[in-house]
Design an enzyme around this catalytic site. Structure first.
Site, PDB file in Angstrom:
ATOM      1  N   GLU A   1       0.820  -1.212   0.000  1.00 45.75           N
ATOM      2  CA  GLU A   1       0.000   0.000   0.000  1.00 45.75           C
ATOM      3  C   GLU A   1       0.856   1.266   0.000  1.00 45.75           C
ATOM      4  O   GLU A   1       0.353   2.355  -0.234  1.00 45.75           O
ATOM      5  CB  GLU A   1      -0.986  -0.003   1.171  1.00 45.75           C
ATOM      6  CG  GLU A   1      -0.371  -0.217   2.532  1.00 45.75           C
ATOM      7  CD  GLU A   1      -0.005   1.081   3.213  1.00 45.75           C
ATOM      8  OE1 GLU A   1      -0.622   2.118   2.916  1.00 45.75           O
ATOM      9  OE2 GLU A   1       0.903   1.044   4.047  1.00 45.75           O
TER      10      GLU A   1
ATOM     11  N   HIS B   1      -3.368  -3.069   3.779  1.00 46.46           N
ATOM     12  CA  HIS B   1      -2.584  -2.710   4.966  1.00 46.46           C
ATOM     13  C   HIS B   1      -2.071  -3.963   5.663  1.00 46.46           C
ATOM     14  O   HIS B   1      -0.908  -4.026   6.077  1.00 46.46           O
ATOM     15  CB  HIS B   1      -3.449  -1.897   5.938  1.00 46.46           C
ATOM     16  CG  HIS B   1      -3.363  -0.423   5.735  1.00 46.46           C
ATOM     17  ND1 HIS B   1      -2.487   0.365   6.432  1.00 46.46           N
ATOM     18  CD2 HIS B   1      -4.045   0.401   4.917  1.00 46.46           C
ATOM     19  CE1 HIS B   1      -2.644   1.629   6.049  1.00 46.46           C
ATOM     20  NE2 HIS B   1      -3.576   1.665   5.119  1.00 46.46           N
TER      21      HIS B   1
END
Length: 353
Positions: free
Chosen positions: A13, A312
């Protein structure tokens, strides 16, 4: 001499999580690191004020060497020394998240030889970060089960964009983290709702509480509600719901903003709860993300189940793999993530439904 570990901050990410997890593990393991492409996938790449404070905080608690760390920097070098407990104060000059700065320093300070007290000024209830109440009611109880003992206090609320909130964390040393085994969440014991607001009419909080009560009227237990008003440097409202089960706790929150009806804020929280409830998850996706480094360091077998496998979460996994002798494997068919610890033989299982 220990070889410097190079970390690409654009992987996964590509945000601040790579920086925080990398520096926290580097501090704990006394591993020199060079991080490049910091936050490369963000609209404003490089170190923002809250990230810079986290870097400086870790340098302070380890007496380490820090190079090239300044606002907007996309590269830095960090060589930590010995972790030292004690009293620390860190100030973010924006509404940057106090919780995320705490996340960076908490892991190493748990393994300091003496207790610590950390005071952080900045945002306490801001977008894209866990609010104070989530940390207090969900994350810290989970950490306590692993023998990580932290007492967290909210001294002043801080909203976006002014910040100026303040938290204090008292951290006891931890000799060894225990594994966490959460294959079943057990019976629902209670639903607890907090509606917090500052510098806004009370009817806004009352509308939110009423709307949640109506949406959750069919649940197995009554929603215990509290409305909290506080002083701050600006207006803000948060709706936070947490569910206590026999074996675990899960939490869901949403922030209000100008032009957004508070009923919509409440709806977001309720929908997150319904999604979680309809799955076999034992931890919410945010807690799964936060527990990854602690699970990798625990001595023994761990297992958690989360309702979704986020970018995440995957990014945090890949960072941990670069520092510790563990390997995570994701089964795309079953949604199961298994971790084999090479160092002390633990096996960690994470299931994303």
């Amino acid at each position: 001499m220990v070889k410097t570990l190079r970390i690409d901050g654009s992987r996964g990410e590509g945000g601040g999580q790579i920086l925080r997890t990398s520096l926290a593990l580097a501090a704990l393991l006394r591993q020199p690191v060079e991080i490049y492409n910091i936050r490369a996938n963000r609209r404003k790449p490089g170190l923002r004020p809250q990230h810079l404070v986290a870097v400086q905080a870790l340098t302070a608690i380890t007496g380490g060497e820090l190079r090239d760390a300044h606002e907007n920097s996309t590269r830095l070098y960090f060589a930590p020394q010995t972790i030292k407990g004690g009293n620390y104060r860190f100030k973010i000059r924006t509404a940057g998240s106090t919780g995320l700065v705490l996340a960076a320093v908490l892991l190493p300070l748990l393994f300091a030889s003496t207790p610590s007290e950390v005071n952080i000024t900045g945002g306490t209830h801001v977008p894209f970060s866990p609010p104070f109440h989530y940390l207090e009611s969900v994350f810290l109880p989970a950490l306590k089960k692993m023998e990580g003992h932290v007492e967290l206090s909210l001294l002043r609320w801080g909203w976006y964009p002014k910040g100026c909130g303040e938290i204090t964390a008292k951290i006891d040393p931890c000799a060894c983290l225990h594994p966490v085994e959460l294959r079943r969440r057990g019976r629902l014991l209670g639903l607890h709702l907090t509606v917090g607001l500052t510098e806004l009419p009370m009817h806004i909080a009352e509308r939110a509480a009423t709307h949640v009560a109506e949406r959750l009227s069919g649940e197995d237990c009554k929603v215990e509600t509290r409305i909290v008003t506080a002083q701050s440097t600006g207006p803000g409202v948060i709706v936070f719901l947490y569910a206590i089960f026999e074996r675990t706790i899960a939490g869901f929150s949403a922030l209000g903003r100008r032009g957004k009806p508070v009923e919509q804020v409440a709806d977001e929280v309720c929908q997150d709860w319904f999604d979680f409830k309809s799955s076999p998850a034992t931890v919410d996706s945010h807690l799964a993300d936060q527990l990854i480094p602690y699970m990798a360091l625990a001595k023994g077998n761990s297992c958690i189940i989360t309702e979704k496998f986020t970018s995440h979460l995957e990014t945090n996994i890949r960072v941990v793999e670069q520092f510790l002798p563990v390997h995570f494997h994701l089964d795309s068919n079953t949604g199961e993530v298994s971790v084999q610890g090479i160092g002390h033989g633990q096996q960690i299982t994470l299931i994303a439904t």
